[in-house]
Structure formats: C-alpha cells, structure tokens
Design a protein around this motif. Sequence first.
Motif, PDB file in Angstrom:
ATOM      1  N   PRO A  19       0.827  -1.208   0.000  1.00 20.35           N
ATOM      2  CA  PRO A  19       0.000   0.000   0.000  1.00 20.35           C
ATOM      3  C   PRO A  19       0.862   1.261   0.000  1.00 20.35           C
ATOM      4  CG  PRO A  19       0.261  -0.790   2.234  1.00 20.35           C
ATOM      5  CD  PRO A  19       1.012  -1.763   1.349  1.00 20.35           C
ATOM      6  N   VAL A  20       0.251   2.396  -0.341  1.00 21.44           N
ATOM      7  CA  VAL A  20       0.928   3.686  -0.222  1.00 21.44           C
ATOM      8  C   VAL A  20       0.979   4.058   1.260  1.00 21.44           C
ATOM      9  CG1 VAL A  20       0.811   6.143  -0.752  1.00 21.44           C
ATOM     10  CG2 VAL A  20       0.234   4.455  -2.506  1.00 21.44           C
ATOM     11  N   VAL A  21       2.164   4.404   1.753  1.00 20.61           N
ATOM     12  CA  VAL A  21       2.339   4.806   3.150  1.00 20.61           C
ATOM     13  C   VAL A  21       2.938   6.206   3.171  1.00 20.61           C
ATOM     14  CG1 VAL A  21       3.489   4.311   5.337  1.00 20.61           C
ATOM     15  CG2 VAL A  21       2.678   2.425   3.903  1.00 20.61           C
ATOM     16  N   GLU A  22       2.335   7.103   3.930  1.00 25.29           N
ATOM     17  CA  GLU A  22       2.809   8.485   4.016  1.00 25.29           C
ATOM     18  C   GLU A  22       2.918   8.911   5.473  1.00 25.29           C
ATOM     19  OE1 GLU A  22       0.928  10.684   0.128  1.00 25.29           O
ATOM     20  OE2 GLU A  22      -0.395  10.335   1.851  1.00 25.29           O
ATOM     21  N   ARG A  23       3.832   9.840   5.729  1.00 24.41           N
ATOM     22  CA  ARG A  23       3.863  10.504   7.022  1.00 24.41           C
ATOM     23  C   ARG A  23       3.374  11.936   6.833  1.00 24.41           C
ATOM     24  NH1 ARG A  23      10.090  12.362   8.561  1.00 24.41           N
ATOM     25  NH2 ARG A  23      10.611  13.278   6.546  1.00 24.41           N
ATOM     26  N   SER A  24       2.785  12.470   7.860  1.00 23.63           N
ATOM     27  CA  SER A  24       2.369  13.869   7.838  1.00 23.63           C
ATOM     28  C   SER A  24       3.476  14.698   8.474  1.00 23.63           C
ATOM     29  CB  SER A  24       1.059  14.049   8.617  1.00 23.63           C
ATOM     30  OG  SER A  24       0.730  15.412   8.733  1.00 23.63           O
ATOM     31  N   VAL A  25       4.051  15.621   7.714  1.00 27.47           N
ATOM     32  CA  VAL A  25       5.098  16.500   8.228  1.00 27.47           C
ATOM     33  C   VAL A  25       4.474  17.864   8.507  1.00 27.47           C
ATOM     34  CG1 VAL A  25       7.292  17.645   7.729  1.00 27.47           C
ATOM     35  CG2 VAL A  25       6.907  15.299   6.967  1.00 27.47           C
ATOM     36  N   GLY A  26       4.728  18.392   9.679  1.00 32.41           N
ATOM     37  CA  GLY A  26       4.101  19.656  10.020  1.00 32.41           C
ATOM     38  C   GLY A  26       4.963  20.529  10.898  1.00 32.41           C
ATOM     39  N   LEU A  27       4.448  21.710  11.166  1.00 33.91           N
ATOM     40  CA  LEU A  27       5.114  22.703  12.008  1.00 33.91           C
ATOM     41  C   LEU A  27       4.563  22.568  13.422  1.00 33.91           C
ATOM     42  CD1 LEU A  27       7.072  25.161  11.853  1.00 33.91           C
ATOM     43  CD2 LEU A  27       5.053  26.583  11.495  1.00 33.91           C
ATOM     44  N   LEU A  28       5.462  22.370  14.390  1.00 33.64           N
ATOM     45  CA  LEU A  28       5.073  22.177  15.781  1.00 33.64           C
ATOM     46  C   LEU A  28       5.424  23.415  16.607  1.00 33.64           C
ATOM     47  CD1 LEU A  28       5.413  19.243  14.601  1.00 33.64           C
ATOM     48  CD2 LEU A  28       6.062  18.537  16.915  1.00 33.64           C
ATOM     49  N   THR A  29       4.459  23.902  17.362  1.00 32.70           N
ATOM     50  CA  THR A  29       4.691  24.965  18.342  1.00 32.70           C
ATOM     51  C   THR A  29       3.903  24.624  19.602  1.00 32.70           C
ATOM     52  OG1 THR A  29       2.854  26.271  17.430  1.00 32.70           O
ATOM     53  CG2 THR A  29       5.073  26.788  16.630  1.00 32.70           C
ATOM     54  N   ARG A  30       4.254  25.253  20.704  1.00 34.15           N
ATOM     55  CA  ARG A  30       3.491  25.031  21.920  1.00 34.15           C
ATOM     56  C   ARG A  30       2.117  25.667  21.790  1.00 34.15           C
ATOM     57  NH1 ARG A  30       7.255  27.076  26.664  1.00 34.15           N
ATOM     58  NH2 ARG A  30       8.005  28.400  24.975  1.00 34.15           N
ATOM     59  N   ALA A  31       1.104  24.926  22.170  1.00 33.17           N
ATOM     60  CA  ALA A  31      -0.267  25.431  22.069  1.00 33.17           C
ATOM     61  C   ALA A  31      -0.493  26.571  23.046  1.00 33.17           C
ATOM     62  CB  ALA A  31      -1.256  24.302  22.336  1.00 33.17           C
ATOM     63  N   GLN A  32      -1.324  27.501  22.657  1.00 35.46           N
ATOM     64  CA  GLN A  32      -1.739  28.619  23.504  1.00 35.46           C
ATOM     65  C   GLN A  32      -0.547  29.423  24.036  1.00 35.46           C
ATOM     66  OE1 GLN A  32      -4.193  26.737  26.483  1.00 35.46           O
ATOM     67  NE2 GLN A  32      -5.909  26.471  25.074  1.00 35.46           N
ATOM     68  N   SER A  33       0.450  29.606  23.188  1.00 32.88           N
ATOM     69  CA  SER A  33       1.587  30.436  23.562  1.00 32.88           C
ATOM     70  C   SER A  33       1.887  31.401  22.419  1.00 32.88           C
ATOM     71  CB  SER A  33       2.824  29.584  23.869  1.00 32.88           C
ATOM     72  OG  SER A  33       3.244  28.883  22.717  1.00 32.88           O
ATOM     73  N   THR A  34       2.430  32.550  22.762  1.00 27.56           N
ATOM     74  CA  THR A  34       2.762  33.559  21.763  1.00 27.56           C
ATOM     75  C   THR A  34       4.241  33.461  21.424  1.00 27.56           C
ATOM     76  OG1 THR A  34       1.052  35.044  22.618  1.00 27.56           O
ATOM     77  CG2 THR A  34       2.769  36.021  21.231  1.00 27.56           C
ATOM     78  N   LEU A  35       4.543  33.322  20.149  1.00 30.00           N
ATOM     79  CA  LEU A  35       5.934  33.223  19.722  1.00 30.00           C
ATOM     80  C   LEU A  35       6.626  34.577  19.805  1.00 30.00           C
ATOM     81  CD1 LEU A  35       5.589  30.990  16.524  1.00 30.00           C
ATOM     82  CD2 LEU A  35       6.575  30.303  18.720  1.00 30.00           C
ATOM     83  N   PRO A  36       7.906  34.592  20.180  1.00 21.62           N
ATOM     84  CA  PRO A  36       8.685  35.838  20.097  1.00 21.62           C
ATOM     85  C   PRO A  36       8.746  36.298  18.637  1.00 21.62           C
ATOM     86  CG  PRO A  36       9.858  34.156  21.359  1.00 21.62           C
ATOM     87  CD  PRO A  36       8.684  33.475  20.715  1.00 21.62           C
ATOM     88  N   PRO A  37       9.003  37.584  18.395  1.00 19.14           N
ATOM     89  CA  PRO A  37       9.014  38.095  17.015  1.00 19.14           C
ATOM     90  C   PRO A  37       9.923  37.317  16.065  1.00 19.14           C
ATOM     91  CG  PRO A  37       9.033  39.917  18.560  1.00 19.14           C
ATOM     92  CD  PRO A  37       9.177  38.675  19.379  1.00 19.14           C
TER      93      PRO A  37
END
Length: 212
Positions: A168-186
């Motif tokens: 079968p076709v097998v795929e991974r999902s690649v994504g951007l991870l950040t902490r939930a409910q937090s504001t990133l520095p500029p």
Amino acid sequence: MTRRQGGHVGVAAVANNILPALIKTFVQRYPNIRVHVEDDTAEVVRRKVLDGEIDLGIASLWERDGEIEFHELCRDPVGLVCHREHPLLAVESLSWDLLAEHKPIGNGTVRLLGETLARKVMEHSQLTISNTTSLLAMVEANVGITTLPWLAFPRERPNLRFRAIRDPVVERSVGLLTRAQSTLPPAAAAMRELVLELFPELMPPMLGQSTS
C-alpha cells in the motif's frame, strides 16, 4: 526585536532536504537574527518544543494532544531505498510484500508504517539500524535495502536510489510544531511565517520510479 531586526530563534527538525533552503532564505531576509538549528528524531523534536528548548519544530506527530499545535505542511511518502544496481529497481510495480524477499533493514521510521503490511515486513527484519549514517552505509554496501520518507532520502549519495511503493501507499504527515496557547517571540514568528510561505514551493517532486 519587534521589528524583527534582532533576537534569536531555535528550530529543530527531522532530517529533510528542505531545511537548508529555508534557513538560507531566512538568514538573508533577517541578517540580524541569530538562528540555532537542531536535527533530531520526531519524538525529540516534540519534547524540545514542549520544554521550550526550541521555538519551532518540523516533524511528524505520532499522537495529537492539546499541548502541541500542529500545522500540516505536506504528506511525505515512504519508499524503498536501495543500491543503484539493485534488481528491485527493474520491477515495474513495487509492493511491500516483495521487499520481504530482499533483506530489508529496519530503522526508526517503522512507526510511520502503521498497522499495515508494510509494518509487518519491516518489523521482522533480521537487521535493524537506528543511526541513519550507519543505515545508509549498509545500503550503499548492498548489505540490504531499507525504507525512508522521501524528504529524508539523501540525494547527495549517487549510489542510492529511491522508489515509490504503491501497495500500500504509506505516508507521514510533516508539520510545524509549536506550543499550544503560547505567543511566539518576534524572531520565531518570522521563522514560522517563512516556513508556511516557502515549504510547499520547496517540496521536491515525487519521482515514481527512481531519482536517476
């Protein structure tokens, strides 16, 4: 810092061929922001995001939870990696059960395969190697074959080839991870914006037969 003319950002990613182009563009666009880059497994990337050791992660996420915000960037197919003279490259339609006959070498990506025939094939490998450098050295020496996601395939190794596996076709999902409910520095917010902007454009075309 608020004008994104200073500060620093930490990024951790699973091994992939898109990261160098992203970092090159970022340091050109923001020459006064210091960048720290780490290359690690998906589990370690997730932990470092949660612990605040790095600002952003680019990886797969095994299990969704409320502590991590995951923004999918692409679907990354898992395929055969073998020596350029391996007979499997001549097979018209490649299936996972066929791999079992050619000394498959297991590695840390087995968890990507889910509860499929693909996982059963790789879990019963006689040889398993976690270190990617050692794994690829074995494949280059024609000790056996292995499987890797397309983005993790080392294109700078001329003796290796990648083949898509359709059954079968097998795929991974690649994504951007950040902490939930937090504001990133500029600085980190600038990196996030760049990743979302450029990642789809930098995704190398999937080759159905090989990289040659």
